[in-house]
Design an enzyme around this catalytic site. Structure first.
Site, PDB file in Angstrom:
ATOM      1  N   GLU A 111       0.854  -1.199   0.000  1.00  0.00           N
ATOM      2  CA  GLU A 111       0.000   0.000   0.000  1.00  0.00           C
ATOM      3  C   GLU A 111       0.881   1.237   0.000  1.00  0.00           C
ATOM      4  OE1 GLU A 111      -2.155  -0.208   3.664  1.00  0.00           O
ATOM      5  OE2 GLU A 111      -2.945  -2.186   3.171  1.00  0.00           O
ATOM      6  N   LYS A 113       2.144   4.650   1.645  1.00  0.00           N
ATOM      7  CA  LYS A 113       2.200   5.192   3.000  1.00  0.00           C
ATOM      8  C   LYS A 113       1.792   6.658   2.896  1.00  0.00           C
ATOM      9  CE  LYS A 113       5.006   5.281   7.160  1.00  0.00           C
ATOM     10  NZ  LYS A 113       4.664   6.616   7.588  1.00  0.00           N
ATOM     11  N   ASP A 115       1.015  10.391   3.992  1.00  0.00           N
ATOM     12  CA  ASP A 115       1.710  11.249   4.939  1.00  0.00           C
ATOM     13  C   ASP A 115       0.757  12.320   5.484  1.00  0.00           C
ATOM     14  OD1 ASP A 115       3.718  12.288   6.415  1.00  0.00           O
ATOM     15  OD2 ASP A 115       4.756  13.270   4.767  1.00  0.00           O
ATOM     16  N   TYR A 224      -6.896   0.037   7.568  1.00  0.00           N
ATOM     17  CA  TYR A 224      -6.700  -0.998   8.588  1.00  0.00           C
ATOM     18  C   TYR A 224      -8.009  -1.222   9.325  1.00  0.00           C
ATOM     19  CZ  TYR A 224      -4.125  -3.296  12.486  1.00  0.00           C
ATOM     20  OH  TYR A 224      -3.643  -4.166  13.417  1.00  0.00           O
ATOM     21  N   LYS A 310      10.477   3.744   3.267  1.00  0.00           N
ATOM     22  CA  LYS A 310      10.296   5.186   3.053  1.00  0.00           C
ATOM     23  C   LYS A 310      11.090   5.656   1.831  1.00  0.00           C
ATOM     24  CE  LYS A 310       9.645   7.704   6.669  1.00  0.00           C
ATOM     25  NZ  LYS A 310       8.790   8.549   7.404  1.00  0.00           N
ATOM     26  N   CYS A 405      17.972  45.885  12.069  1.00  0.00           N
ATOM     27  CA  CYS A 405      16.831  45.641  11.173  1.00  0.00           C
ATOM     28  C   CYS A 405      17.148  46.135   9.755  1.00  0.00           C
ATOM     29  CB  CYS A 405      15.598  46.354  11.725  1.00  0.00           C
ATOM     30  SG  CYS A 405      14.183  46.230  10.619  1.00  0.00           S
ATOM     31  N   CYS A 408      14.592  49.251   9.045  1.00  0.00           N
ATOM     32  CA  CYS A 408      14.605  50.545   9.739  1.00  0.00           C
ATOM     33  C   CYS A 408      15.898  50.808  10.501  1.00  0.00           C
ATOM     34  CB  CYS A 408      13.407  50.638  10.686  1.00  0.00           C
ATOM     35  SG  CYS A 408      13.577  49.588  12.126  1.00  0.00           S
ATOM     36  N   CYS A 423      12.657  42.940  15.489  1.00  0.00           N
ATOM     37  CA  CYS A 423      12.940  44.366  15.405  1.00  0.00           C
ATOM     38  C   CYS A 423      12.004  45.026  16.422  1.00  0.00           C
ATOM     39  CB  CYS A 423      12.659  44.893  13.994  1.00  0.00           C
ATOM     40  SG  CYS A 423      12.592  46.689  13.982  1.00  0.00           S
ATOM     41  N   CYS A 429       8.803  50.975  12.077  1.00  0.00           N
ATOM     42  CA  CYS A 429       9.439  50.094  11.091  1.00  0.00           C
ATOM     43  C   CYS A 429       8.399  49.780  10.001  1.00  0.00           C
ATOM     44  CB  CYS A 429       9.914  48.825  11.809  1.00  0.00           C
ATOM     45  SG  CYS A 429      10.672  47.639  10.714  1.00  0.00           S
TER      46      CYS A 429
HETATM   47  S1  IVH Z   1      -0.918   0.521   8.938  1.00  0.00           S
HETATM   48  C1  IVH Z   1      -0.119  -1.350  13.115  1.00  0.00           C
HETATM   49  N1  IVH Z   1      -0.972   1.530   6.543  1.00  0.00           N
HETATM   50  O1  IVH Z   1       2.101   5.336   9.203  1.00  0.00           O
HETATM   51  C2  IVH Z   1       0.127  -0.566  11.901  1.00  0.00           C
HETATM   52  N2  IVH Z   1      -0.185   2.917   8.306  1.00  0.00           N
HETATM   53  O2  IVH Z   1       4.340   4.582  11.239  1.00  0.00           O
HETATM   54  C3  IVH Z   1      -1.011   0.287  11.532  1.00  0.00           C
HETATM   55  N3  IVH Z   1       0.380   5.203   7.595  1.00  0.00           N
HETATM   56  O3  IVH Z   1       0.562   5.696  12.332  1.00  0.00           O
HETATM   57  C4  IVH Z   1      -0.706   1.246  10.481  1.00  0.00           C
HETATM   58  N4  IVH Z   1      -0.115   4.950   5.473  1.00  0.00           N
HETATM   59  O4  IVH Z   1      -0.415   7.009  10.414  1.00  0.00           O
HETATM   60  C5  IVH Z   1      -0.667   1.744   7.825  1.00  0.00           C
HETATM   61  N5  IVH Z   1      -1.126   2.301   4.352  1.00  0.00           N
HETATM   62  C6  IVH Z   1      -0.839   2.513   5.631  1.00  0.00           C
HETATM   63  C7  IVH Z   1      -0.351   3.764   6.082  1.00  0.00           C
HETATM   64  C8  IVH Z   1      -0.032   3.932   7.437  1.00  0.00           C
HETATM   65  C9  IVH Z   1       0.310   5.799   6.392  1.00  0.00           C
HETATM   66  C10 IVH Z   1       0.858   5.869   8.827  1.00  0.00           C
HETATM   67  C11 IVH Z   1      -0.040   5.708  10.013  1.00  0.00           C
HETATM   68  C12 IVH Z   1       0.784   5.086  11.096  1.00  0.00           C
HETATM   69  C13 IVH Z   1       2.172   5.345  10.612  1.00  0.00           C
HETATM   70  C14 IVH Z   1       3.040   4.210  11.080  1.00  0.00           C
END
Ligand code: IVH
Length: 667
Positions: A111, A113, A115, A224, A310, A405, A408, A423, A429
């Site tokens: 999946e 990740k 942010d 999840y 990452k 500054c 001024c 400042c 100013c």
């Molecule tokens: S699963 C027990 N899936 O990453 C694990 N987390 O460092 C449950 N996050 O706190 C998390 N995308 O905020 C999961 N596809 C994804 C995610 C994801 C982003 C974040 C989430 C979590 C952090 C973990």
């Protein structure tokens, strides 16, 4: 009556469906105008018939103005984190480790990740009952009302195959476009910028005012599912079921049966993610089978069945040409690195923030240095490293934070325990003067129609306005012949300025722009003193005896009035006719009858609306809070207060006050 009830239900069902079509499927069946029309019709009927109030109505997405203190709620299942890696070898190690531990074949669900900021949603009998932030992993903040404004989070589920009770977790995100717009607005108002969409999303989720949350257009992906009666024994399959109940599940989710497939997924999304509307910072690999997940178990901090890979933040090497300094409206001085233009993640980077003197010192910068700039999740690039090997024998001048500054010439100051330099020349100013005038005319202060930052800039440049009091001496003749002005605009501006004299005392106090005196503090002060003169003369004790006013704010107020030019300015504003005193109307409206009390409003009312009661609580010195906790002083209850709330109140021994009793208390 039942006809109205049927109509309300019909509209709610239709709006839930259209929300789903629009926000989840991206295939709207009706126009936005039609959608808004239906929503307005529903709101009107709901207002006329509060007896049919439903906290899951699609109209609650518009948000309420209730001011909340968030209640902390324990997580049923702790919210753990994921172990992270930046290396492909470690991904391969994870794969081997998992194989050895299971001693059988397994599938990996890959999946994105996301942010943003994580959220845990609880659904009971198909309805969203609670939304809680991650907090410390054991307990988080109850942000249900704010989360209800996010249109991609269903309030009521589709079909009937969902478990009676379950949790679903995911990420709340602020799309890039909204983030950029928001920062542009903040920049124009000289408010501090959000560093990245993640901070903006979590900041938004913690706002006290859910209508502002609603306006920020947050999005959410769920990833999840947790509970005792999940439909399938595979994670991927459960997510697909959840999609059928109305949840937004990422399409970038893929089941892989070999490490090669996992790397293909990683390589593909490492490039493609740049085209996504929201921020991502890696890939999450999860063992798909729930039984296998159970066998692998958890460490104290994270599951053994998952890992996050990452992405490397993109960076570029370029030359530092010079460092310049910007002065904000409150006098903060920010150093800016001016760079040789370089391409980074699809944009040309010419400038990077250096934040403050400590950052410059830590980097040990010299003019002409080759520096690495990184964007990461941040929109404003930052310098992360200096390539000292490229410095040569004759480095340029060492970058030293300025002492005076740039606008001024005043000597800069740095307050104890603060990173920024200021400042101190608040009254002379130029960027600070303009900033003060812009603040003074802004909506929440004097709210002067027709005047904006550009016009203020023009008036200032022409010497027409050098401080806020000068505004009240402007005439139509002074401004009608200016560039792009004309008679009509000039009249509008002067009318707007004159009308602003009616602004109540508390707004006039806020408009002065005293450091640390924001909207709420201004209200508290205006309610405690009869006039600006009383405030100006107030001693430290008198000021700090006011709720929420500590020594820092009190000293700042005293500092403001110790400056003769500020006193002269206030005198001129008084002479111009501003309400720098409490009027009879104000006095009649305020009391401290509810001082120190935290009050929850619940149910449907007959004499006044919820908002009116909220206002009454504030005007009488009380605090509105969103949910019942041991700190609640009493519940102002109308008709139809929910049984769950009644039970909770009884358990905590919290008094329930009816409408009439409340009105007697404050009368
Ligand atoms: S699963 C027990 N899936 O990453 C694990 N987390 O460092 C449950 N996050 O706190 C998390 N995308 O905020 C999961 N596809 C994804 C995610 C994801 C982003 C974040 C989430 C979590 C952090 C973990």
């Amino acid at each position: 009556m039942t006809i109205v009830k049927d109509k309300i239900q019909e509209l709610r069902a239709a709006l839930h469906r259209h929300n789903y079509n629009y926000y989840i499927l991206n295939t709207p069946e009706i126009s936005d105008i039609e959608f808004d029309r239906m929503m307005r019709e529903l709101q009107k009927l709901e207002e006329e018939h509060p007896e049919y109030y439903d906290e899951h109505s699609p109209s609650v997405r518009i948000g309420s103005d209730l001011n909340k203190n968030f209640t902390q709620v324990p997580h049923k299942y702790p919210m753990l984190s994921l172990s992270n890696t930046y290396s492909e070898e470690e991904v391969a190690d994870f794969y081997d480790r998992t194989y050895k531990a299971l001693n059988e074949d397994f599938e990996i669900c890959c999946e994105l990740k996301y942010d943003g900021t994580s959220i845990s949603l609880t659904y009971e009998n198909g309805k969203l009952v609670r939304a809680v932030t991650r907090g410390d992993g054991e307990k988080g903040d109850d942000v249900t009302d704010n989360v209800k404004t996010i249109r991609t989070i269903p309030l009521v589920l589709h079909g009937n195959t969902y478990p009676p009770s379950f949790e679903i977790r995911g990420e709340i995100l602020l799309p890039w476009t909204v983030f950029e717009e928001l920062n542009k607005e903040r920049e124009a108002k000289e408010e501090s910028l959000f560093a990245n969409p993640r901070n903006a999303a979590s900041g938004t989720l913690k706002l006290q005012n859910s209508s502002v949350v609603a306006s920020r257009k947050l999005d959410a992906y769920l990833y999840y599912l947790l509970g005792d009666q999940l439909p399938c024994n595979g994670h991927y399959e459960n997510l697909h079921e959840a999609a059928g109940w109305g949840f937004k599940i990422s399409e970038a989710t893929c089941k892989c049966s070999s490490l090669e497939e996992v790397f293909l997924f990683i390589d593909y999304w490492n490039v493609e993610r740049k085209n996504l509307p929201v921020a991502t910072d890696g890939i999450v690999l999860k063992v798909n089978n729930l039984l296998q997940q159970k066998n692998l178990g958890f460490t104290a901090k994270s599951p053994r069945w998952a890992i996050a890979y990452k992405f490397q933040a993109e960076r570029a090497l370029t030359r530092l040409n010079k460092v310049t300094y910007q002065v904000g409206r409150t006098g903060t001085v920010t150093p800016v690195a001016n760079l040789e233009p370089v391409q980074l993640s699809g944009t040309t980077v010419k400038r990077a923030s250096l934040h403050n003197a400590d950052i410059i010192e830590g980097l040990d910068l010299y003019v002409g240095d080759m520096v690495y700039v990184e964007k990461g999740g941040e929109i404003i690039p930052k310098i992360t490293e200096v390539d000292v090997t490229a410095r040569g024998f004759m480095p340029g001048e060492k970058v030293m934070f300025i002492t005076h500054c740039p606008e001024c010439g005043s000597k800069l100051v740095r307050y104890e325990s603060e990173a920024a330099h200021y400042c101190p020349n608040e009254t002379a100013c130029p960027p600070q003067i303009k900033g003060k005038i812009e603040h003074f005319i802004s909506r929440k202060a004097m709210n002067i129609d027709g005047l904006g930052p550009e016009t203020v800039d023009l008036f200032y440049k022409l010497g027409l306005v050098k401080n806020t009091a000068d505004l009240y001496q402007l005439t139509v003749d002074d401004i009608k012949d200016l560039d792009r002005m004309g008679m009509k605009s000039a009249e509008n501006i002067i009318n707007g300025i004159n009308k602003s004299k009616e602004a109540p005392f508390e707004r006039a106090v806020f408009a002065l722009g005293i450091r640390f005196v924001g909207e709420t503090v201004a209200k508290k002060i205006a309610r405690s003193f009869a006039s600006i003169d009383e405030i100006a003369e107030a001693g430290l004790d008198a000021l700090t005896s006011i709720d929420e006013i500590g020594e820092k704010i009190a000293r700042s107020i005293q500092h403001y009035f110790s400056d003769t030019s500020n006193r002269q300015l206030v005198d001129r504003l008084k002479k111009a006719g501003l309400q720098l005193y409490r009027t009879e109307e104000d006095a009649g409206n305020y009391s401290d009858k509810l001082a120190g009390q935290s009050i929850v409003i619940s149910g449907v009312f007959t004499h006044f609306s919820r908002d009116e009661y909220k206002e009454m609580i504030e005007r009488n010195g009380g605090k509105n809070i969103g949910s019942i906790s041991p700190k609640t002083s009493f519940i102002l209850a109308g008709e139809n207060m929910g049984p769950a709330k009644r039970e909770k109140a009884a358990k905590l021994g919290i008094r329930i006050v009816g409408e009439d009793e409340f009105l007697t208390i404050i009368s």
